[in-house]
Motif scaffolding. Structure first.
Motif, short mmCIF file in Angstrom:
data_model
loop_
_atom_site.label_atom_id
_atom_site.label_comp_id
_atom_site.label_asym_id
_atom_site.label_seq_id
_atom_site.Cartn_x
_atom_site.Cartn_y
_atom_site.Cartn_z
N ARG A 32 36.31 39.41 32.22
CA ARG A 32 36.17 38.88 33.63
C ARG A 32 36.35 37.56 33.71
O ARG A 32 36.97 36.95 34.55
CB ARG A 32 34.80 39.41 33.93
CG ARG A 32 34.46 40.40 34.66
CD ARG A 32 34.16 41.68 34.19
NE ARG A 32 34.63 42.83 34.95
CZ ARG A 32 35.26 44.02 34.22
NH1 ARG A 32 35.27 44.14 32.97
NH2 ARG A 32 35.11 45.13 34.99
N ALA A 35 39.97 36.91 33.78
CA ALA A 35 40.33 37.18 34.99
C ALA A 35 40.26 36.20 36.16
O ALA A 35 40.95 35.80 36.96
CB ALA A 35 39.73 38.63 35.75
N VAL A 36 38.82 35.53 36.11
CA VAL A 36 38.63 34.50 37.23
C VAL A 36 39.62 33.14 36.82
O VAL A 36 40.01 32.59 37.74
CB VAL A 36 37.22 34.32 37.00
CG1 VAL A 36 37.15 32.82 37.61
CG2 VAL A 36 36.15 35.08 37.41
N VAL A 39 43.02 33.72 38.32
CA VAL A 39 43.17 33.57 39.88
C VAL A 39 43.96 32.30 40.19
O VAL A 39 45.09 32.37 40.76
CB VAL A 39 41.71 33.83 40.43
CG1 VAL A 39 42.01 33.58 42.21
CG2 VAL A 39 41.28 35.06 40.29
N HIS A 83 43.44 38.09 28.20
CA HIS A 83 43.16 39.25 29.24
C HIS A 83 44.15 40.47 28.88
O HIS A 83 43.46 41.58 29.07
CB HIS A 83 43.49 38.63 30.50
CG HIS A 83 43.07 39.64 31.77
ND1 HIS A 83 41.77 39.61 32.06
CD2 HIS A 83 43.63 40.27 32.56
CE1 HIS A 83 41.69 40.52 33.29
NE2 HIS A 83 42.94 41.10 33.48
N PHE B 97 46.42 41.45 41.03
CA PHE B 97 45.66 40.30 41.50
C PHE B 97 44.37 40.54 42.47
O PHE B 97 43.25 40.48 42.23
CB PHE B 97 46.56 39.28 41.86
CG PHE B 97 45.82 38.01 42.55
CD1 PHE B 97 46.02 37.11 41.68
CD2 PHE B 97 45.38 37.90 43.90
CE1 PHE B 97 45.30 35.52 41.92
CE2 PHE B 97 45.09 36.68 44.28
CZ PHE B 97 44.77 35.60 43.58
N LEU B 101 40.34 40.81 42.24
CA LEU B 101 39.48 40.33 43.08
C LEU B 101 38.43 41.35 43.88
O LEU B 101 37.24 41.02 43.60
CB LEU B 101 40.20 39.65 44.23
CG LEU B 101 41.15 38.36 44.03
CD1 LEU B 101 41.51 37.89 45.37
CD2 LEU B 101 40.16 37.36 43.38
N LEU B 104 35.86 42.04 40.74
CA LEU B 104 35.20 40.92 40.72
C LEU B 104 34.21 40.96 41.84
O LEU B 104 32.77 40.56 41.45
CB LEU B 104 35.91 39.55 40.64
CG LEU B 104 36.78 39.37 39.33
CD1 LEU B 104 37.60 38.11 39.53
CD2 LEU B 104 35.84 39.27 38.20
N ASP B 107 31.60 43.47 40.78
CA ASP B 107 30.69 43.13 39.63
C ASP B 107 29.46 42.17 40.16
O ASP B 107 28.51 42.00 39.69
CB ASP B 107 31.49 42.48 38.79
CG ASP B 107 32.46 43.24 37.92
OD1 ASP B 107 32.26 44.55 38.08
OD2 ASP B 107 33.48 42.70 37.44
#
Lengths: 145, 145
Positions: A32, A35-36, A39, A83, B97, B101, B104, B107
């Motif tokens: 995670r 992933a953030v 972005v 990732h 992507f 999102l 996320l 989550d």
């Protein structure tokens, strides 16, 4: 009920170590977090690629020589390969059976991701440190767009 | 009982009758909910993007190697096969992507209620199509137009 229990080990002792993965929270969080990070990095990369459309090698080199671009590229490479190997690890853990084979494949994936990431980072470093294009005296410079 | 596996599917009802446990139907007979499609696509695009990192490494290493090597990458990327690969990479990136999102948000506890699942997932698919078209229209107008 109790007199039917013939196994002397406790329920906890029998269950311990039999979980699916024996670990996972750190992996889940790392997936995670990367992933953030990806972005903003991916948005920046797509916009940059569009601005570099049709670019020649010296345009790309000049673009990488900009410290911000070099830093963003290195961050993108780090986050992407981190990732990717975390994700591919889950894929192989799902579909490859047998602990030896699974461990071998997951280690190979992690090794390949590390090598490819280092290769990409070295390329960025080389471009970043490459000397700026200097026109020889008397050479007409390209008109600025 | 004709099959050993049947033994695992036998249960007793509260009044002591032996019954067969219900089995889930094979996945082949389900009407695919869009969330099932997006779950599989998230993994598939993740694998595709991992393969796509090879392209990123090649592009950077070639740029670092010099104009001749870089021209080789550009020639491949502008070939029909290269454009197809790039198009698939763009679509995969947009899907992963947007789907990421969505994950996320889940989550964090948002959007996991049944009424929002399908609309949000359709929005991910729509956003993928829109983003891919916008990027390629921009690229086309910059290069071809």
């Amino acid at each position: 009920m109790v007199e039917q229990v013939k196994i002397m080990r406790s329920q906890l002792g029998r269950a311990r170590g039999l979980g699916a993965a024996r670990a996972g929270t750190e992996h889940w969080i790392a997936e995670r977090v990367s992933a953030v990070a990806l972005v903003p990095l991916s948005v920046w990369f797509i916009v940059s690629l569009l601005s570099l459309l049709g670019a020649e090698q010296r345009d790309v080199a000049a673009w990488v020589r900009h410290p911000f671009n070099a830093a963003m590229l290195l961050a993108l490479i780090l986050a992407t390969f981190h990732h990717a190997q975390l994700g591919m690890q889950v894929v192989f853990e799902d579909y490859v059976h047998g602990p030896q084979r699974r461990t071998a494949i997951v280690l190979a994936v992690k090794g390949a991701a590390l090598l490819l990431g280092l290769l990409a980072a070295l390329a960025v470093a080389k471009l970043y440190l490459s000397p700026d294009f200097v026109a020889a005296p008397g050479t007409p410079t390209a008109p600025s767009p | 009982m004709t099959d050993l596996r049947d033994a695992l599917h036998v249960a007793k009802t509260t009044d002591g009758r032996l019954v067969r446990r219900p089995l889930s139907p094979h996945i082949g007979i389900y009407r695919w909910p869009v969330t099932m499609l997006s779950s599989i696509l998230n993994r598939a695009t993740g694998i595709a993007l991992t393969a796509g990192t090879l392209l990123l490494v090649w592009w950077l290493v070639a740029a670092a190697a010099g104009p001749a090597a870089f021209a080789g990458v550009q020639a491949f990327l502008m070939s029909p096969l290269g454009l197809l690969v790039l198009f698939g990479w763009t679509a995969s990136l947009f899907f992963h992507f947007l789907s990421g999102l969505r994950h996320l948000a889940w989550d964090l506890g948002y959007g996991f209620a049944k009424p929002s699942l399908n609309p949000v997932t359709w929005a991910v698919l729509g956003g993928t199509a829109l983003g891919t078209v916008v990027v390629w229209a921009t690229a086309y107008s910059k290069l071809g137009g």
